[in-house]
Design an enzyme around this catalytic site. Structure first.
Site, short mmCIF file in Angstrom:
data_model
loop_
_atom_site.label_atom_id
_atom_site.label_comp_id
_atom_site.label_asym_id
_atom_site.label_seq_id
_atom_site.Cartn_x
_atom_site.Cartn_y
_atom_site.Cartn_z
N CYS A 7 0.81 -1.22 0.00
CA CYS A 7 0.00 0.00 0.00
C CYS A 7 0.84 1.27 0.00
O CYS A 7 0.30 2.37 -0.08
CB CYS A 7 -0.96 -0.03 1.17
SG CYS A 7 -1.99 -1.50 1.09
N HIS B 290 -2.52 8.07 6.32
CA HIS B 290 -2.74 6.77 5.68
C HIS B 290 -4.15 6.32 6.10
O HIS B 290 -4.94 5.89 5.29
CB HIS B 290 -1.66 5.77 6.10
CG HIS B 290 -1.79 4.46 5.40
ND1 HIS B 290 -1.86 4.36 4.03
CD2 HIS B 290 -1.91 3.19 5.87
CE1 HIS B 290 -1.99 3.08 3.69
NE2 HIS B 290 -2.03 2.36 4.78
N HIS C 224 -9.94 2.27 0.54
CA HIS C 224 -8.50 2.03 0.46
C HIS C 224 -8.21 1.46 -0.93
O HIS C 224 -8.60 0.34 -1.24
CB HIS C 224 -8.06 1.06 1.55
CG HIS C 224 -6.57 0.97 1.69
ND1 HIS C 224 -5.70 1.62 0.83
CD2 HIS C 224 -5.79 0.30 2.58
CE1 HIS C 224 -4.45 1.35 1.19
NE2 HIS C 224 -4.48 0.55 2.25
#
Lengths: 205, 404, 86
Positions: free
Chosen positions: B160, B295, B330
């Site tokens: 990620c 994040h 996400h």
């Protein structure tokens, strides 16, 4: 004062069921031995006492084992942990494990397999083992591009992003695998200057 | 060596908009994109909301001029990369040495899944042309070909944090004068592979995710792509007055948490080191940061670790923070690129993005995310965080003026 | 209960790939996580899969994990309670 020179201070090659450090063969098992058994033999020979090894996928086992061989006698412990980087590349990313995970989905998908469906997990495993907290990058390329690797890592040293690193090629797809892992440092008594030719030379058996 | 890296433009496609203006509208209107699956076929269709790009592959193909049968990961990438390039006013791409650094984590998995469905029924069935672009690198090459980029192409895959790392890599190419301009970011399409995988880790929220909320229980998966265009001082000086760069990429750092394959360490060691390293490269102090794009996935573990690291680095004064994943979901390998576009635009327009679905401050943290959209503020430095499995932690800093 | 615990130990060793541990080495009350057997969060998820596969028991909330998975005995008690409850 740092003059921009970087040195290859060690290499580990794993192929054809053999393990070499700095060009010297340290372990040989029969060629017909399959990869999982060969990896277990390598673990027993070089390490032991790290049960988490058995849970890793073949990609992580290969990278982890090569790091073990490289660092066992001369670890990079004189550098701050935050300045030891890991730069790896391979061709098949995590495809070998992706397929096994995909297979498990038919029954109940396995969380322990899913964890390894990313190529950079091998760098996580090496970092956990040795406490390295520096920069990581994982590239997927068709072949081991030594020029590229040298260019990229030289920039990391110039930027002071790292003061030592492990770098190289960790590839596995089914029964086919190959590892060429290098230790690269700013100071290298008797080490080879870090360039593409010497990467080739350091891994020649 | 110490030359500046400028953001000359950017483009994004995700579940809240097919381009940057549409995404900004969604933020202003407080409209997160979580919904039932429309394009992805999964048994979890009614269990887990996702944030899909609201366009079929046929539509994406029409926009980009790419063939419809290729992976959605490539189609999304091309839409955002084209928007990014066109936003710069640099004109004909063939007159520059262009680098295309694109990250992704799923590659052509969407097509591979279609192939296997047929193949497993009958091993003489299934079209092999569905698997030729399975590898992550193939996606980058497809898009580079479509855009006429030949000079330097690279794919990065570090979970990620992948596309944040693509920006770092792009900046280094420029600093070494290997190219004139870099399109850097990432892309990922939704696939059953990732949905089932995150489900086995039990970190999918069956409702809309609540990043940095005390009651958070997981993330929603999204899809999309985001790219910025990086240029050097020399090229930035040539840009027309009407297309001045948005801001600079003044700092970046990557660190490994060295704790667990997927979990962050409780104190967020890697997160702390990445943020600290990026500040150091920017030559600024924590109090100089005017906004942090978190994040902020909405999992117990990420938000606790990221929060602890921010508390440690920024105490006692905390800048405004928010997670745009509360709108976009996400997007995995694309998230760092999408959020880089949002963060760079934030510096340019003085925008602080809202955090949706926030109600209750985390007990262990002395700060809470911003919940309202504001624009026109004076933002000098904005930080964007991207943390990934494998302990891979990256932070970027975008800054307003030239280095003094 | 003794039989169930013995079966569980063998299943845990197999499912979690604990190659250097023998089922009989695991104590009935030995903590499975951290300093005990050294299992981690991914192992906990694998035990959830194990319970589903072998005992048809679903655990929807991973937060329950630490309590249920403290030791082989606590898992066995959970299984017994769950199966009688059906």
């Amino acid at each position: 004062m740092y003059n921009g020179d970087v040195y290859i201070t060690g290499s580990c090659v794993i192929r054809d069921n053999r393990v070499y450090r700095d060009g010297v063969q340290l372990l040989e098992t029969p060629r017909e031995l399959e990869l999982p058994e060969f990896l277990r033999a390598g673990y027993d020979h070089f390490s032991g006492q790290y049960p988490k090894f058995h849970k890793m996928d073949p990609l992580s086992k290969l990278g982890w084992l090569a790091a073990e061989v490289l660092l066992k006698e001369v670890p990079l412990s004189s550098y701050p942990r935050e300045s030891v980087g890991l730069i790896l590349a391979n061709k098949s990313a995590s495809l070998d494990t992706d397929l096994r995970y995909f297979d498990s989905v038919k029954d109940i998908a396995s969380p322990a397999l899913f964890v390894y469906t990313l190529p950079n997990i091998v760098m996580g495993e090496i970092s956990i083992r040795h406490g390295f907290k520096g920069e990581n990058a994982f590239f997927t390329t068709d072949v081991f591009d030594r020029e590229f690797m040298v260019g990229y890592i030289s920039q990391l040293f110039l930027e002071n992003a790292v003061s030592a690193c492990l770098c190289g090629w960790v590839e596995v797809m089914g029964p086919a695998y190959e590892v060429m892992l290098y230790k690269v440092e700013r100071t290298g008594d008797g080490g080879l200057v870090f360039n593409a030719d010497n990467l080739q030379k350091a891994a020649s058996i | 060596m110490n030359s500046n890296v400028w953001i000359a433009g950017g483009g994004v496609i995700c579940g809240i908009g097919n381009n940057l203006p549409e995404c900004l509208e969604a933020f202003k209107r407080m409209e997160p994109g979580m919904a039932h699956m429309e394009y992805l076929h999964s048994v979890h269709r009614h269990t887990f909301p996702v944030v899909e790009v609201k366009a079929s592959n046929a539509t994406l193909a029409e926009w980009t001029g790419m063939p419809e049968h290729i992976s959605r990961t490539a189609l999304l990438s091309c839409v955002a990369a084209q928007e990014a390039w066109n936003s710069t006013g640099l004109g004909d791409i063939s007159q520059y040495r262009v680098g295309f650094i694109s990250a992704n984590t799923v590659g052509g998995m969407d097509k591979t899944e279609d192939f296997f469905a047929d193949y497993l029924q009958d091993t003489s069935k299934g079209h092999l042309n569905q698997v030729v672009h399975h590898e992550c690198g193939a996606i980058t090459e497809l898009v580079a070909d479509a855009m006429g980029i030949r000079h330097h192409i690279s794919t990065i895959s570090t979970a990620c944090s992948s596309s944040a790392n693509a920006l770092m890599y792009g900046a280094r190419l420029l600093k070494n004068n290997m190219v004139d301009v870099v399109i850097a970011g990432g892309t990922d399409a939704l696939t059953r592979f990732t949905l089932n995988g995150f489900n086995t880790l039990m970190i999918l929220d069956p409702a809309a995710s609540r990043p940095f909320d005390d009651t958070r229980t997981g993330l929603n998966l999204g899809e999309g792509a985001g790219y910025v265009v990086l240029v050097s001082d020399a090229l930035a000086a040539e840009l027309p007055a009407t297309r001045q760069p948005w801001c600079r990429l003044s700092g970046y750092a990557n660190a490994n948490d060295a704790y667990h394959q997927t979990a962050s360490s409780p104190d967020g060691t890697g997160n702390f080191l990445a943020m600290q390293g990026a500040l150091e490269m920017s030559g600024i102090k924590p109090e100089d940061i005017d906004y942090i794009n978190l994040h902020g996935t909405g999992t117990q573990n990420n938000d606790a670790a990221e929060g602890a690291a921010i508390a440690r680095l920024f105490a006692p004064e905390y800048p405004p923070v928010s997670s745009t994943k509360s709108f976009t979901g996400h997007t995995l390998g694309a998230s760092g690129g999408i959020e880089a576009v949002f963060s760079a635009w934030s510096v340019k327009e003085g925008i602080i993005y809202p955090n949706a679905n926030f109600h209750k401050q985390m007990k262990e943290l002395p700060f809470a995310p911003v919940t309202k959209f504001t624009a026109g503020q004076e933002l000098k430095h904005v930080m964007s965080n991207s943390f990934g499995f494998g302990g891979n932690c990256s932070s970027l800093v975008f800054s307003k003026n030239a280095q003094s | 209960m003794e039989k169930l615990m013995a079966a569980l130990k063998a299943q845990i060793v197999e499912q979690l790939n604990l190659q250097e541990v023998k089922p009989e080495d695991i104590g009935d009350d030995q903590p499975l996580f951290k300093d005990g057997l050294g299992l981690d969060s991914i192992d906990a998820l694998e035990i959830i899969v194990l319970l589903q596969q072998h005992y048809g028991i679903r655990i929807a909330n991973p937060e329950q994990g630490p309590e249920i998975f403290h030791s082989v005995r606590t898992i066995a008690e959970f299984i017994t309670a769950h199966q009688t409850a059906k």
